[in-house]
Design an enzyme around this catalytic site. Structure first.
Site, mmCIF file in Angstrom:
data_model
loop_
_atom_site.group_PDB
_atom_site.id
_atom_site.type_symbol
_atom_site.label_atom_id
_atom_site.label_comp_id
_atom_site.label_asym_id
_atom_site.label_seq_id
_atom_site.Cartn_x
_atom_site.Cartn_y
_atom_site.Cartn_z
ATOM 1 N N ARG A 253 -14.842 -0.251 -9.737
ATOM 2 C CA ARG A 253 -16.065 0.277 -9.173
ATOM 3 C C ARG A 253 -16.619 1.416 -9.843
ATOM 4 N NH1 ARG A 253 -13.246 -1.529 -4.805
ATOM 5 N NH2 ARG A 253 -12.394 0.305 -4.183
ATOM 6 N N GLU B 59 2.259 5.836 -3.872
ATOM 7 C CA GLU B 59 3.145 5.841 -2.502
ATOM 8 C C GLU B 59 4.330 5.116 -2.532
ATOM 9 O OE1 GLU B 59 2.265 5.712 2.482
ATOM 10 O OE2 GLU B 59 0.582 5.609 1.104
#
Length: 171
Positions: free
Chosen positions: A58, A95
């Site tokens: 994006r 993460e």
């Protein structure tokens, strides 16, 4: 114009507990999209970039039309294996695991002034990695810019360059 009127919140996407900020309505509304590009151009122009760099995918939607508006070049930072030719890679921690981004080795000349763009700043991990990659190839990274920033995730604190966002959400 309030650009937030053109952002759609989609709960539980891509997984439960996540509120996804969808820019599709903004892209589909010609006047709002033009206002967004003009506001970003005004914010970025003082940095005098030679190139705008968009982060997959994006970020391409933001950086490419903005590069045309500002009369600069446009360069892509992509996920591993998506660019042809000689590339420079940078791996970074997520993460749960790691990811790798790449840039074509001849895309940025040492010393070129760049501004890096993405649609949204969340934790800042991908943007920080893109900035490190660009610095690794000799870019003078002047700033980063976003349509949306999730202030509560404090991603701005991780990127190490001035940041601009058109819209911010505090929760």
């Amino acid at each position: 114009m309030n650009l937030k009127d053109h952002i759609r919140g989609i709960p539980d996407f891509p997984k439960p507990g996540i509120l996804f900020y969808d820019i599709s309505p903004l892209l589909a509304h010609a006047e709002a999209w033009q206002v967004a590009i003009e506001r970003l151009a005004d914010a970025i122009r003082p940095h005098k970039p030679d190139l705008l760099v968009g982060i997959e995918s994006r970020g391409f939607l933001v950086a490419a039309p903005l590069a045309l508006t500002l009369g600069t070049g446009f360069v892509m930072v992509r996920k591993h294996g998506k660019l042809p030719g000689d590339k420079v890679a940078h791996s970074y921690d997520l993460e749960y695991g790691t990811d790798t981004i790449e840039i074509q080795s001849d895309a940025v000349k040492p010393g070129q002034r760049v501004v890096v763009l993405d649609d949204l700043l969340a934790t800042g991990g991908t943007m920080a990695a893109a900035i490190r990659l660009l610095q690794q190839v000799g870019a003078d990274v002047r700033a980063a810019a976003f349509l949306i920033e999730l202030n509560f995730l404090q991603g701005r604190d991780r990127i190490g360059v001035p940041a601009t966002s058109l819209m911010a959400y505090d929760e």
